[in-house]
Design a protein around this motif. Sequence first.
Motif, PDB file in Angstrom:
ATOM      1  N   ILE A 161       0.841  -1.203   0.000  1.00 55.22           N
ATOM      2  CA  ILE A 161       0.000   0.000   0.000  1.00 55.22           C
ATOM      3  C   ILE A 161       0.874   1.251   0.000  1.00 55.22           C
ATOM      4  O   ILE A 161       0.658   2.183  -0.772  1.00 55.22           O
ATOM      5  CB  ILE A 161      -0.962  -0.041   1.207  1.00 55.22           C
ATOM      6  N   VAL A 164       2.370   1.819  -3.420  1.00 62.06           N
ATOM      7  CA  VAL A 164       1.451   2.457  -4.377  1.00 62.06           C
ATOM      8  C   VAL A 164       1.438   3.962  -4.132  1.00 62.06           C
ATOM      9  O   VAL A 164       1.540   4.765  -5.068  1.00 62.06           O
ATOM     10  CB  VAL A 164       0.021   1.890  -4.249  1.00 62.06           C
ATOM     11  N   GLN A 165       1.325   4.360  -2.870  1.00 60.05           N
ATOM     12  CA  GLN A 165       1.264   5.789  -2.557  1.00 60.05           C
ATOM     13  C   GLN A 165       2.530   6.508  -3.009  1.00 60.05           C
ATOM     14  O   GLN A 165       2.479   7.560  -3.656  1.00 60.05           O
ATOM     15  CB  GLN A 165       1.078   5.979  -1.049  1.00 60.05           C
ATOM     16  N   SER A 168       3.155   6.573  -6.830  1.00 59.00           N
ATOM     17  CA  SER A 168       2.170   7.409  -7.527  1.00 59.00           C
ATOM     18  C   SER A 168       2.663   8.854  -7.634  1.00 59.00           C
ATOM     19  O   SER A 168       2.213   9.597  -8.509  1.00 59.00           O
ATOM     20  CB  SER A 168       0.830   7.403  -6.785  1.00 59.00           C
ATOM     21  N   ALA A 176       2.821   4.769 -10.614  1.00 60.96           N
ATOM     22  CA  ALA A 176       2.158   3.738  -9.819  1.00 60.96           C
ATOM     23  C   ALA A 176       2.347   2.368 -10.457  1.00 60.96           C
ATOM     24  O   ALA A 176       2.637   2.254 -11.647  1.00 60.96           O
ATOM     25  CB  ALA A 176       0.670   4.056  -9.717  1.00 60.96           C
ATOM     26  N   PRO A 177       2.164   1.314  -9.665  1.00 60.37           N
ATOM     27  CA  PRO A 177       2.198  -0.026 -10.255  1.00 60.37           C
ATOM     28  C   PRO A 177       1.146  -0.174 -11.351  1.00 60.37           C
ATOM     29  O   PRO A 177       0.133   0.521 -11.357  1.00 60.37           O
ATOM     30  CB  PRO A 177       1.851  -0.953  -9.074  1.00 60.37           C
ATOM     31  N   VAL A 178       1.418  -1.107 -12.268  1.00 63.61           N
ATOM     32  CA  VAL A 178       0.400  -1.441 -13.271  1.00 63.61           C
ATOM     33  C   VAL A 178      -0.416  -2.660 -12.846  1.00 63.61           C
ATOM     34  O   VAL A 178      -1.471  -2.937 -13.425  1.00 63.61           O
ATOM     35  CB  VAL A 178       1.012  -1.696 -14.667  1.00 63.61           C
ATOM     36  N   HIS A 179       0.073  -3.386 -11.833  1.00 60.93           N
ATOM     37  CA  HIS A 179      -0.636  -4.594 -11.418  1.00 60.93           C
ATOM     38  C   HIS A 179      -0.190  -4.968 -10.013  1.00 60.93           C
ATOM     39  O   HIS A 179       0.926  -4.614  -9.593  1.00 60.93           O
ATOM     40  CB  HIS A 179      -0.339  -5.729 -12.402  1.00 60.93           C
ATOM     41  N   ILE A 180      -1.062  -5.671  -9.311  1.00 60.73           N
ATOM     42  CA  ILE A 180      -0.728  -6.109  -7.948  1.00 60.73           C
ATOM     43  C   ILE A 180      -1.380  -7.470  -7.722  1.00 60.73           C
ATOM     44  O   ILE A 180      -2.529  -7.690  -8.121  1.00 60.73           O
ATOM     45  CB  ILE A 180      -1.187  -5.050  -6.923  1.00 60.73           C
ATOM     46  N   GLY A 181      -0.624  -8.379  -7.102  1.00 52.34           N
ATOM     47  CA  GLY A 181      -1.157  -9.721  -6.898  1.00 52.34           C
ATOM     48  C   GLY A 181      -1.443 -10.380  -8.239  1.00 52.34           C
ATOM     49  O   GLY A 181      -1.124  -9.861  -9.296  1.00 52.34           O
ATOM     50  N   LYS A 182      -2.001 -11.627  -8.214  1.00 57.67           N
ATOM     51  CA  LYS A 182      -2.569 -12.268  -9.415  1.00 57.67           C
ATOM     52  C   LYS A 182      -1.684 -12.181 -10.670  1.00 57.67           C
ATOM     53  O   LYS A 182      -2.128 -11.657 -11.707  1.00 57.67           O
ATOM     54  CB  LYS A 182      -3.916 -11.630  -9.745  1.00 57.67           C
ATOM     55  N   LEU A 207       2.905  -9.962  -1.351  1.00 59.86           N
ATOM     56  CA  LEU A 207       2.222  -9.841  -2.634  1.00 59.86           C
ATOM     57  C   LEU A 207       3.234  -9.388  -3.685  1.00 59.86           C
ATOM     58  O   LEU A 207       4.057  -8.514  -3.410  1.00 59.86           O
ATOM     59  CB  LEU A 207       1.151  -8.739  -2.584  1.00 59.86           C
TER      60      LEU A 207
END
Lengths: 250, 250
Positions: A161, A164-165, A168, A176-182, A207
Motif C-alpha cells: 500500500i 502504491v502511494q 504514484s 504507480a504499479p500497473v498490477h498487484i497480486g494475481k 504480494l
Amino acid sequence: MLIRSGEWAGHTSGLATRHVQGNVVVLPAAYAHDFLLYCQRNPRPCPLLAVSEAGSPVLPGLGDNLDIRTDVPLYRVWRHGQLVEEVRDVRSLWREDLVTFVLGCSFSFEHALLDAGVPLRHVAQSRNVAMFRTSIATEPAGPFAGPMVVTMRPFKPADAIRAVQITSRFPGVHGAPVHIGKPELIGIHDVTRPDYGDPVEMLDDELPVFWACGVTPQAAVMEARPSFCITHAPGSMLITDLLNYQLATL
Amino acid sequence: MLIRSGEWAGHTSGLATRHVQGNVVVLPAAYAHDFLLYCQRNPRPCPLLAVSEAGSPVLPGLGDNLDIRTDVPLYRVWRHGQLVEEVRDVRSLWREDLVTFVLGCSFSFEHALLDAGVPLRHVAQSRNVAMFRTSIATEPAGPFAGPMVVTMRPFKPADAIRAVQITSRFPGVHGAPVHIGKPELIGIHDVTRPDYGDPVEMLDDELPVFWACGVTPQAAVMEARPSFCITHAPGSMLITDLLNYQLATL
C-alpha cells in the motif's frame, strides 16, 4: 567527469543515488516521430524525461553541461536490430540526424521507497530486479510495438500500500504499479522465474507488485530493427543533474 | 430539516451523496478524555471530524445550524453497555456533561471511488458493505480497546491500485487501506462470511482490499460499558454541511 573521460564504464546502480538516472535511446530522425508517439501512447513503460533536437548532443533539461555522446558509461551500437559494438564514447559515430530520448528509470522511485523505510529485497541482496514479459500489449506507433515488460517487487501488504502511494508521486519514472497480486492475469505463470534480471524470493505473507519497465521500449526498438540506433548498455545509465525528488508531483 | 422534524428516521445511504456523513458517539465528560485519546491513537478506524464542548449540542465545524440532539435520523441510547431505546430526538436526555464525537465514514471515499469510475459491488447490488473483525489489536486508552474491524471491498488489480491512490487522499474518512490481499494475515479465514454487513461476491481475478471501519470505535465503546452513551443507529448517520471533496488532502 569520470564517466566522460572513459574511466568509469561500469554499472551506475548505487552511484549518485539522489540523482535521476535515465535510459537512453538515440535514433535517426526518420524514426523519431514514431518513437515519440510510442512513448506518448505508453507513458507508464516509456516515461520521457527529455528529447533532444536532431543532431544536438545536449539536453539542457537534464544538466547544464551534458553531452550525450560522452556522458553514458557504456554504449551499445545497433544496426538493423543487431548489436554491433559496445563503446565508451560515440563522438565518432555521431550524425546530424540523431535524436536522443532519455526515459525515466525505477532507480528514482526505489530511492523514495528506501527513504520511506519500505524494504526492497533485490537491493538488500545486491541483485538486479526481476523482470517479466507480460500479456499486456503496448499501443503501437509506426514500427514500434510489443508486450509490456514489468519489474516485480515482493512486499508485505502494508508495504504494498505504501509503495502504491509513494510511486504514484513519481509519474515521470514509471509511476504507480500497473498490477498487484494475481500474476497470472497478466500472463506471468511463475513469479520465481523472471524473463530478465535476477529471481527474487517471495514469502507467503507477501504480494507481488508490478511496475512498467524501461525494457519495454528497448525491446520495442530492437524488434523494429532501425537502420541505426545507440542505447546505454544495460545497467550503465545516464546520470543527470536532476534530483529524484524534483520529479515528485506532490 | 426533514430529519430534525422527525419525518425521516431511516438510513442515510444514498442521501446528499456529495456531503460528508458522520458516525456519532456522545459520552459523559468523564469518558471523553479516554475516548479522545483512543481516537488519537487509532486514527485509521477512528478518524475524528469534530468534538463538541461539554454540554454543547452544536458542532460549528460541521454545519452552521447543526444541533446534535435533533439532527441524527435515529439515535440509540445505551446505559452500562445495554441498548435501552431507539429515539428520533435526544433533547429530553441531554445533559450538561455530554461530549459529542463525530467520526468520518467510508461513504465519503466511496463517493470519490465511484466518481473516478471505480466500481463498488456492494453499492451496485444495494447491499451493506462486508465487515470483519480482525486479529489487529487497536491501541487501548482507558477502558477503550478491542480488535480493529475492517470493511472489505473486492477489486480487480488495476482498480485496487486506483482505490489506494484515491482513498489515500481522504485520511479524515479512514484513508488508505490497512491491508490488501492475504486476508488470513489479519485473522480473516473466510472472506465470503463477514462478521457484520452483507456478504459480497469475490471473483477469481479480484483482490480483497480492507479499510479500517467505524464499527471499531463503536464496538470499543460498547465493550467499555459506559454509564451512559448515545450513538446514531446503524446506517442512520449525521449528514453534515461539509462536502466530501473538502476532506481531500490533495
